[in-house]
Design a protein around this motif. Sequence first.
Motif, PDB file in Angstrom:
ATOM      1  N   ALA A 275      -9.061 -82.566 -18.764  1.00 55.38           N
ATOM      2  CA  ALA A 275      -8.505 -83.846 -18.251  1.00 55.38           C
ATOM      3  C   ALA A 275      -9.820 -84.744 -18.106  1.00 55.38           C
ATOM      4  CB  ALA A 275      -7.980 -83.721 -16.942  1.00 55.38           C
ATOM      5  N   GLU A 277     -12.184 -84.686 -20.124  1.00 51.84           N
ATOM      6  CA  GLU A 277     -12.849 -84.261 -21.254  1.00 51.84           C
ATOM      7  C   GLU A 277     -14.335 -83.816 -21.283  1.00 51.84           C
ATOM      8  OE1 GLU A 277     -12.938 -88.865 -22.634  1.00 51.84           O
ATOM      9  OE2 GLU A 277     -10.723 -88.671 -22.899  1.00 51.84           O
ATOM     10  N   GLU A 315      -3.842 -92.893 -12.842  1.00 55.18           N
ATOM     11  CA  GLU A 315      -4.545 -92.292 -13.990  1.00 55.18           C
ATOM     12  C   GLU A 315      -4.855 -90.949 -13.751  1.00 55.18           C
ATOM     13  OE1 GLU A 315      -5.444 -92.165 -17.955  1.00 55.18           O
ATOM     14  OE2 GLU A 315      -4.077 -93.685 -16.940  1.00 55.18           O
ATOM     15  N   LYS A 318      -1.961 -88.413 -14.008  1.00 48.57           N
ATOM     16  CA  LYS A 318      -1.611 -88.536 -15.028  1.00 48.57           C
ATOM     17  C   LYS A 318      -2.139 -87.708 -16.071  1.00 48.57           C
ATOM     18  CE  LYS A 318      -0.233 -91.393 -19.084  1.00 48.57           C
ATOM     19  NZ  LYS A 318      -0.284 -92.728 -19.450  1.00 48.57           N
ATOM     20  N   ARG A 319      -3.718 -87.516 -15.943  1.00 51.51           N
ATOM     21  CA  ARG A 319      -4.520 -86.750 -17.030  1.00 51.51           C
ATOM     22  C   ARG A 319      -4.480 -85.310 -16.397  1.00 51.51           C
ATOM     23  NH1 ARG A 319      -9.875 -90.445 -18.573  1.00 51.51           N
ATOM     24  NH2 ARG A 319      -8.787 -92.341 -19.080  1.00 51.51           N
TER      25      ARG A 319
END
Length: 412
Positions: A275, A277, A315, A318-319
């Motif tokens: 999430a 990255e 956000e 969500k990730r």
Amino acid sequence: MTARPLDGRTVLDLTTALAGPYATLLLAGLGATVIKIENPAAGGDSSRGNSPYARADGPAAARREAADMSVSMLARGRNKKSITLDLKKPRGREVFADLVRHADVVVENYAAGTADRLGVGYSAARDANPRIVYTSISGFGAQGGGSGTGKAMDTIIQALSGVMMTAGEPGDPPVRFGLPVGDLLAPLYAVIGTLAAVMHADRTGEGQHVDVSMLGALTSLLSCEPFDAFETMGLPARTGAMVPRLAPFGLFPAADGWIALCGPTDAFARGVFAAMERADLAEDDRFATRDERVRNAAELHEMIRAWASGLPRAEVIKRLAGHGVPAAEVREPAEAVRDASVLARREVVELVHPDHGPTGLLGPGVPITFSVSGAGLDRPAPHLGQHTEEVLGGLLGYSAGRLAALADEGVL
């Protein structure tokens, strides 16, 4: 209406304030006929005097009219019948004994020894009805005593239980839980004990005394977490937003609020890294295994804070959700009690005034759903003594003349 598990059971409610009334509220929601016995000389249950009050025009800080009802009583008095009875008077104790003969359960939360001094303790109830289940909720148990001044209020119990020194960061002052956890946990154990004792009485014909202490209930739950082991290992008991034996795990700031994240397993941790990255962190020796993540938790949690704080809360969640990580927003209480699923399941319900109807205010429902039986709190709280004539005339068969005489003597 669907039958409820405790239909046909009668509970005499000698309780006041919160710990006792919450226990009898649950029994009422499960179908028991709860007869709330209130002292007319004292104005009834002490929570009748708790601000704020529900009025026809909305909540108010002070009572202005006789019909105004404390929101506390509005919530805790539902599905109960209120009678007035002065137990300090000999005739009052005679009426109590008559009621016990028709009851399955008595619940009280006087200070230890008070019920016996009044002549309405377990021994007196047992003499009237050997099958009676008599449940006592007190600060320190039926033996009395206790640390400090020996007076039990929720904050006192929180202080003595140790829970105040589990919240907050190391070195912070004690943190009082905003929820009165001592007052709310003890009645849960009291209901469990009461129902177990009722089952025993059904099987054997033998009643008994069920004794629950607020301090014991809260401290027992505290011991579910190995704080003594933490101390031996040099780990802090107070962990603030984190848990020292789990990582990544805790509360993190987003750009517009806070989130809770629970990712202690290898799979969840890899989801957090994805999430963010930063899938490469899964191969980093500092974070590749559960033990190493705990060892390097401070560094890992700082990386998550830096990432989450630059994104809106929605956000971030969500990730994390996209990678299967348990996460949620940290809600304000007023938002939490309006959760759509909680309202749909009637775990939180609208409170209804006995005179004015729906209030728009929310209170606890019965957070138990049965596949067959019903449960719920569907009758408004009563005014003080509202059911005196109904109960004493109907259940006990007292004549109008006898009721009038008891009223003239100040017993009712």
